[in-house]
Design a protein around this motif. Structure first.
Motif, mmCIF file in Angstrom:
data_model
loop_
_atom_site.group_PDB
_atom_site.id
_atom_site.type_symbol
_atom_site.label_atom_id
_atom_site.label_comp_id
_atom_site.label_asym_id
_atom_site.label_seq_id
_atom_site.Cartn_x
_atom_site.Cartn_y
_atom_site.Cartn_z
ATOM 1 N N ALA A 1 -78.042 -58.255 -5.502
ATOM 2 C CA ALA A 1 -79.327 -57.769 -4.968
ATOM 3 C C ALA A 1 -79.298 -56.244 -4.820
ATOM 4 N N VAL A 2 -78.132 -55.701 -4.471
ATOM 5 C CA VAL A 2 -78.026 -54.247 -4.275
ATOM 6 C C VAL A 2 -77.982 -53.514 -5.618
ATOM 7 N N TRP A 3 -77.152 -53.997 -6.555
ATOM 8 C CA TRP A 3 -76.869 -53.218 -7.767
ATOM 9 C C TRP A 3 -77.447 -53.789 -9.056
ATOM 10 N N GLY A 4 -77.874 -55.064 -9.036
ATOM 11 C CA GLY A 4 -78.278 -55.732 -10.276
ATOM 12 C C GLY A 4 -79.358 -55.000 -11.055
ATOM 13 N N ARG A 5 -80.255 -54.302 -10.369
ATOM 14 C CA ARG A 5 -81.361 -53.632 -11.080
ATOM 15 C C ARG A 5 -81.140 -52.123 -11.222
ATOM 16 N N VAL A 6 -79.934 -51.660 -10.919
ATOM 17 C CA VAL A 6 -79.661 -50.218 -11.073
ATOM 18 C C VAL A 6 -79.245 -49.944 -12.520
ATOM 19 N N PHE A 7 -79.951 -49.039 -13.177
ATOM 20 C CA PHE A 7 -79.733 -48.801 -14.610
ATOM 21 C C PHE A 7 -78.359 -48.193 -14.895
ATOM 22 N N ASN A 8 -77.975 -47.196 -14.116
ATOM 23 C CA ASN A 8 -76.732 -46.467 -14.375
ATOM 24 C C ASN A 8 -75.536 -47.290 -13.893
ATOM 25 N N HIS A 9 -74.565 -47.525 -14.773
ATOM 26 C CA HIS A 9 -73.375 -48.282 -14.360
ATOM 27 C C HIS A 9 -72.308 -47.397 -13.723
ATOM 28 N N ARG A 10 -72.535 -46.095 -13.652
ATOM 29 C CA ARG A 10 -71.636 -45.216 -12.881
ATOM 30 C C ARG A 10 -72.192 -45.204 -11.458
ATOM 31 N N ARG A 11 -71.548 -45.944 -10.567
ATOM 32 C CA ARG A 11 -72.145 -46.236 -9.268
ATOM 33 C C ARG A 11 -71.190 -45.919 -8.127
ATOM 34 N N ASP A 12 -71.737 -45.458 -7.033
ATOM 35 C CA ASP A 12 -70.930 -45.256 -5.833
ATOM 36 C C ASP A 12 -71.087 -46.493 -4.958
ATOM 37 N N THR A 13 -70.199 -47.459 -5.171
ATOM 38 C CA THR A 13 -70.336 -48.726 -4.450
ATOM 39 C C THR A 13 -69.817 -48.635 -3.014
ATOM 40 N N ASN A 14 -69.444 -47.428 -2.593
ATOM 41 C CA ASN A 14 -69.134 -47.248 -1.167
ATOM 42 C C ASN A 14 -70.408 -47.264 -0.328
ATOM 43 N N ARG A 15 -71.535 -47.005 -0.964
ATOM 44 C CA ARG A 15 -72.803 -47.044 -0.223
ATOM 45 C C ARG A 15 -73.266 -48.497 -0.139
ATOM 46 N N ILE A 16 -73.407 -49.011 1.085
ATOM 47 C CA ILE A 16 -73.798 -50.416 1.249
ATOM 48 C C ILE A 16 -74.972 -50.526 2.226
ATOM 49 N N PRO A 17 -76.108 -51.008 1.768
ATOM 50 C CA PRO A 17 -77.236 -51.226 2.690
ATOM 51 C C PRO A 17 -76.910 -52.353 3.671
ATOM 52 N N ILE A 18 -77.638 -52.430 4.788
ATOM 53 C CA ILE A 18 -77.398 -53.576 5.677
ATOM 54 C C ILE A 18 -78.237 -54.777 5.260
ATOM 55 N N ALA A 19 -79.278 -54.533 4.481
ATOM 56 C CA ALA A 19 -80.094 -55.662 4.030
ATOM 57 C C ALA A 19 -80.894 -55.257 2.800
ATOM 58 N N VAL A 20 -81.273 -56.254 2.015
ATOM 59 C CA VAL A 20 -82.168 -56.020 0.880
ATOM 60 C C VAL A 20 -83.394 -56.903 1.084
ATOM 61 N N ALA A 21 -84.564 -56.263 1.150
ATOM 62 C CA ALA A 21 -85.808 -57.026 1.295
ATOM 63 C C ALA A 21 -86.446 -57.154 -0.081
ATOM 64 N N GLN A 22 -86.485 -58.376 -0.603
ATOM 65 C CA GLN A 22 -87.067 -58.590 -1.934
ATOM 66 C C GLN A 22 -88.550 -58.898 -1.747
ATOM 67 N N ALA A 23 -89.304 -57.831 -1.581
ATOM 68 C CA ALA A 23 -90.711 -57.957 -1.184
ATOM 69 C C ALA A 23 -91.583 -58.402 -2.352
ATOM 70 N N SER A 24 -92.441 -59.383 -2.106
ATOM 71 C CA SER A 24 -93.370 -59.793 -3.167
ATOM 72 C C SER A 24 -94.829 -59.596 -2.744
ATOM 73 N N CYS A 25 -95.048 -59.076 -1.540
ATOM 74 C CA CYS A 25 -96.416 -58.755 -1.108
ATOM 75 C C CYS A 25 -96.343 -57.612 -0.094
ATOM 76 N N VAL A 26 -97.494 -57.031 0.186
ATOM 77 C CA VAL A 26 -97.519 -55.867 1.081
ATOM 78 C C VAL A 26 -97.017 -56.242 2.478
ATOM 79 N N ALA A 27 -97.310 -57.477 2.911
ATOM 80 C CA ALA A 27 -96.863 -57.904 4.248
ATOM 81 C C ALA A 27 -95.340 -57.864 4.345
ATOM 82 N N HIS A 28 -94.652 -58.207 3.258
ATOM 83 C CA HIS A 28 -93.183 -58.153 3.262
ATOM 84 C C HIS A 28 -92.693 -56.720 3.465
#
Ligand SMILES: Cc1cc2nc3c(=O)[nH]c(=O)nc-3n(C[C@H](O)[C@H](O)[C@H](O)COP(=O)(O)OP(=O)(O)OC[C@H]3O[C@@H](n4cnc5c(N)ncnc54)[C@H](O)[C@@H]3O)c2cc1C
Length: 442
Positions: free
Chosen positions: A45-72
């Motif tokens: 969820a964090v990295w799957g849609r990131v185009f560049n494969h050179r990534r700093d995976t030390n950066r970690i969000p606390i959550a990923v909101a997969q929003a499908s509407c404005v309310a989300h």
């Protein structure tokens, strides 16, 4: 950037719990929390849609909101308010430095928020920020209209129009004025590297009086056997007919330097063909380092400033690009943030596939930019990474105004700002200064 251990969290002593959202019965299913989601699912969820494969995976969000509407989107921001953490945004996932992935932030991913509608009367298309340039132009084609998005088909309109950190809120819909769709015709001239200076100067000289509906580029890329570099001058005309394209391009064609290995004059092309070419030039699954500069109009010898970049590409897939901007760069700009321009746009796209080549490839880019930046008026945000180099991105006045807007509308810094070194710019924004200028020299 480094491929680090995804489980290594950077939490300040005494604040160990602040960076967690504990999964509660009320946590909606579209929000994946770091502490309650299977590690692979969360990582995807964090990295799957990131185009560049050179990534700093030390950066970690606390959550990923997969929003499908404005309310989300609203709920995710409210959650961030209650947890006192930051919110980051992802539309197309193409920012080179993965601006959407931020330490201890809630990442709002807009991939599933999708809508598109065209109003025939106003000629305005309304669309979600995760729409790509290709999707939008496919949709508009039947209406005989188009919108100029990124050259790469998959760049999201969200990042293309806003760029990372510039907008202190989340856009959920754009309303864009379209333009008539015209036919496209391509002129291409390919020369050996030894003719770099002649070809480059020709492109610079012809641009100010060339047809204004033609995009003019000069690029350097490696030959298919990798042994040499070739210099390509490209002219893409948008015209109602081939006859008009030929008329507009005749002067370019007649003035071309002798010695081209390949010559193409006004060959019909289309979006599908252009997008396919871009996909090939910037392939998925690779590691990238991109950089850029607007070379100052007063620079004495623009080919000389860029010669090393154009003649020393470090890998087979890398390329250097020059966009001739004159006379577009000379027109007065409307009242808008984007205020950095010059006659000469230059960018590097360094591409490789093995992490062991990271230091060599990024080192080459930084070495080139160390000299080039001293002849620059500033840079374009979209191809920049301010973790490694800061410069001017706006006119002085517009840069200040943008900082004021950010401080006024997001005084707490809820929306992630620019990802600079240590991700510390926050509500202050970027300084909009050359890092190499001694203050006493200005
Ligand atoms: C292969 C490739 C080709 C490219 N070609 C071009 C090109 O031809 N021309 C060009 O100009 N640029 C080009 N770029 C650069 C591109 O425009 C920027 O990287 C842009 O930021 C990518 O947008 P995105 O939505 O895909 O990225 P994302 O990573 O999803 O978004 C980048 C950032 O933009 C901001 N943002 C995005 N959506 C929103 C939103 N809805 N509300 C508020 N803020 C938002 C956020 O800060 C976000 O982190 C290219 C990049 C790549 C990787």
């Amino acid at each position: 950037m480094a491929d680090g251990d995804q489980s290594a969290k950077r939490v300040k002593p005494g604040m160990e719990d602040q960076g967690n959202i504990h999964a509660e019965a009320t946590t909606p299913s579209y929000i994946l929390t770091r502490d309650a989601t299977d590690r692979n699912t969360f990582n995807e969820a964090v990295w799957g849609r990131v185009f560049n494969h050179r990534r700093d995976t030390n950066r970690i969000p606390i959550a990923v909101a997969q929003a499908s509407c404005v309310a989300h989107v609203r709920e995710a921001v409210e959650l961030a308010n209650s947890k006192q953490c930051r919110v980051s945004v992802r539309s197309g996932g193409h920012s080179w430095a993965a601006w959407s992935v931020r330490q201890d932030a809630i990442l709002v991913d807009l991939a599933e928020l999708q809508h598109m509608a065209y109003d025939k009367k106003t000629k305005i298309v309304s669309c979600s920020p995760s729409a790509t340039g290709e999707q939008l132009n496919d949709f508009l084609k039947v209406e005989g209209r188009m919108f100029a998005g990124g050259h790469c088909p998959d760049v999201g309109l969200g990042g293309f129009l806003l760029q990372g950190g510039r907008f202190p809120a989340i856009v959920t819909s754009f309303h864009l004025l379209t333009r008539p769709f015209l036919q496209m015709y391509n002129c291409v001239y390919v020369y050996p590297q030894s003719m770099f200076r002649t070809v480059f100067q020709w492109v610079i000289d012809i641009c100010p009086t060339a047809d204004p509906e033609t995009e003019i580029v000069c690029l350097a890329k490696r030959t298919s056997d990798g042994n040499d570099i070739e210099i390509v001058a490209g002219f893409l005309s948008f015209k109602p007919s081939k006859e008009e394209a030929e008329k507009a391009m005749r002067r370019v064609h007649d003035s071309r330097p002798a010695g081209a290995k390949v010559e193409i004059f006004c060959e019909p092309t289309d979006f599908a063909c252009q997008y396919a070419g871009q996909r090939e030039e910037q392939p998925t699954g690779h590691r990238f380092c991109s950089e850029n500069a607007y070379i100052d109009n007063d620079a004495d010898d623009v080919p000389g400033v860029l010669e090393k970049a154009f003649t020393s590409l470090p890998t087979q897939k890398s390329f250097a690009l020059y966009f001739s901007m004159n006379p577009t760069s000379r027109r007065p700009l409307p009242d808008m943030a984007h205020s950095m321009q010059s006659d000469h746009y230059f960018a590097l796209y360094t591409i490789w596939d093995d992490a062991t080549d990271d230091a060599q490839c990024t080192g080459w880019v930084h070495d080139i930019m160390k000299d080039v930046q001293r002849h620059s008026a500033g840079s374009y945000m979209g191809d920049a990474d301010f973790q490694h180099r800061t410069t001017r991105f706006w006119s002085r006045e517009n840069g200040e105004r943008l900082r004021d807007v950010r401080r006024k509308w997001d005084p707490e810094g809820r929306i992630c700002g620019y990802l600079d070194a240590d991700d510390s710019s926050g509500v202050q924004g970027l300084k909009n200064e050359f890092e190499w200028v001694d203050k006493t020299d200005e």
